[in-house]
Design a protein around this motif. Structure first.
Motif, PDB file in Angstrom:
ATOM      1  N   ILE A 151      40.550  40.320  42.423  1.00  0.00           N
ATOM      2  CA  ILE A 151      41.171  41.237  43.385  1.00  0.00           C
ATOM      3  C   ILE A 151      40.866  40.804  44.822  1.00  0.00           C
ATOM      4  O   ILE A 151      41.737  40.863  45.698  1.00  0.00           O
ATOM      5  CB  ILE A 151      40.715  42.684  43.122  1.00  0.00           C
ATOM      6  N   ASN A 152      39.664  40.309  45.062  1.00  0.00           N
ATOM      7  CA  ASN A 152      39.270  39.919  46.419  1.00  0.00           C
ATOM      8  C   ASN A 152      39.816  38.565  46.860  1.00  0.00           C
ATOM      9  O   ASN A 152      40.064  38.352  48.045  1.00  0.00           O
ATOM     10  CB  ASN A 152      37.746  39.899  46.554  1.00  0.00           C
ATOM     11  N   TYR A 153      40.006  37.637  45.901  1.00  0.00           N
ATOM     12  CA  TYR A 153      40.328  36.264  46.292  1.00  0.00           C
ATOM     13  C   TYR A 153      41.630  35.716  45.700  1.00  0.00           C
ATOM     14  O   TYR A 153      41.954  34.551  45.934  1.00  0.00           O
ATOM     15  CB  TYR A 153      39.167  35.335  45.903  1.00  0.00           C
ATOM     16  N   SER A 154      42.378  36.526  45.000  1.00  0.00           N
ATOM     17  CA  SER A 154      43.610  36.049  44.374  1.00  0.00           C
ATOM     18  C   SER A 154      44.683  35.719  45.413  1.00  0.00           C
ATOM     19  O   SER A 154      44.777  36.365  46.458  1.00  0.00           O
ATOM     20  CB  SER A 154      44.152  37.111  43.410  1.00  0.00           C
ATOM     21  N   THR A 155      45.497  34.725  45.087  1.00  0.00           N
ATOM     22  CA  THR A 155      46.696  34.436  45.870  1.00  0.00           C
ATOM     23  C   THR A 155      47.944  34.995  45.187  1.00  0.00           C
ATOM     24  O   THR A 155      49.046  34.819  45.680  1.00  0.00           O
ATOM     25  CB  THR A 155      46.857  32.915  46.056  1.00  0.00           C
ATOM     26  N   ASN A 156      47.758  35.659  44.050  1.00  0.00           N
ATOM     27  CA  ASN A 156      48.866  36.224  43.272  1.00  0.00           C
ATOM     28  C   ASN A 156      48.890  37.737  43.480  1.00  0.00           C
ATOM     29  O   ASN A 156      48.197  38.486  42.794  1.00  0.00           O
ATOM     30  CB  ASN A 156      48.670  35.864  41.790  1.00  0.00           C
ATOM     31  N   VAL A 157      49.677  38.190  44.445  1.00  0.00           N
ATOM     32  CA  VAL A 157      49.701  39.607  44.836  1.00  0.00           C
ATOM     33  C   VAL A 157      50.136  40.495  43.677  1.00  0.00           C
ATOM     34  O   VAL A 157      49.557  41.570  43.445  1.00  0.00           O
ATOM     35  CB  VAL A 157      50.632  39.811  46.055  1.00  0.00           C
TER      36      VAL A 157
END
Length: 202
Positions: free
Chosen positions: A186-192
């Motif tokens: 949740i903090n570091y994903s690039t997949n919204v």
């Protein structure tokens, strides 16, 4: 590059060993997700968490394993956008790094992991992250096949959200108990879209 470590809970004591070795041989960010003592996740459940980590873009590469390494490798390869290699030897690590160009490796921490087992893991990881060139005469044909394999892999699998929606409710709830993985995604994903879906499950 971000390198994640996550093992089946049966081999939880090996996660710190891998972390310490990686700190000696790479300058990349290393995130040790465990499993840790007291956590109970099967290799199948861990493979789904690995699928989430890779598909979220929160890590670039994952080192995993189980007692034999085979089950984890097979489970990981059912995940979208994951190409996991079974690397029980230095030679396998070399070929996986230079030819197969995958994003997950599975190690054996029970089968054949005996005296000097930690040293074997170190040698495997050193070769996995080295810069030794592959023989140029063979590399173009093999790399072409790797690109083709990745295309087929993408076409033959559903996306991660579709997969999650089709899984058993109780399995999903158990995965959500691995809070350090979910929070990191949740903090570091690039997949919204994946992040929003995970938030909706919480």
């Amino acid at each position: 590059m971000g390198i994640g470590i996550i093992l089946a809970s049966s081999q939880h004591d090996k996660a710190k060993i891998i972390e310490n070795i990686l700190k000696d041989i790479v300058n990349d960010e290393i995130i040790n997700f465990g499993c840790f003592d007291g956590e109970e996740l099967s290799y199948v459940e861990v493979s789904i968490l690995i699928g989430l980590l890779i598909n979220s873009g929160s890590v670039d590469f994952v080192i995993t394993g189980c007692s034999s390494g085979q089950g984890m490798m097979l489970a990981c390869n059912t995940m979208p956008n994951v190409i996991c290699g079974y690397v029980p030897t230095v030679g396998d690590a070399y070929l996986f790094r230079h030819i197969n160009d995958g994003n997950v490796v599975s190690l054996s921490f029970g089968l054949n992991y005996g005296w000097c087992g930690d040293m074997e893991v170190r040698y495997i990881l050193e070769v996995l992250f080295d810069d030794i060139d592959y023989p140029i005469d063979d590399i173009s044909r093999k790399q072409h096949d790797t690109v083709l394999l990745k295309q087929i892999n993408t076409l033959s699998k559903v996306d991660m959200i579709t997969l999650l929606k089709s899984l058993d409710y109780h399995l999903i709830q158990n995965l959500l108990t691995k809070k350090n993985v979910i929070k990191y995604i949740i903090n570091y994903s690039t997949n919204v879209d994946l992040v929003e879906y995970l938030k909706s499950l919480s």
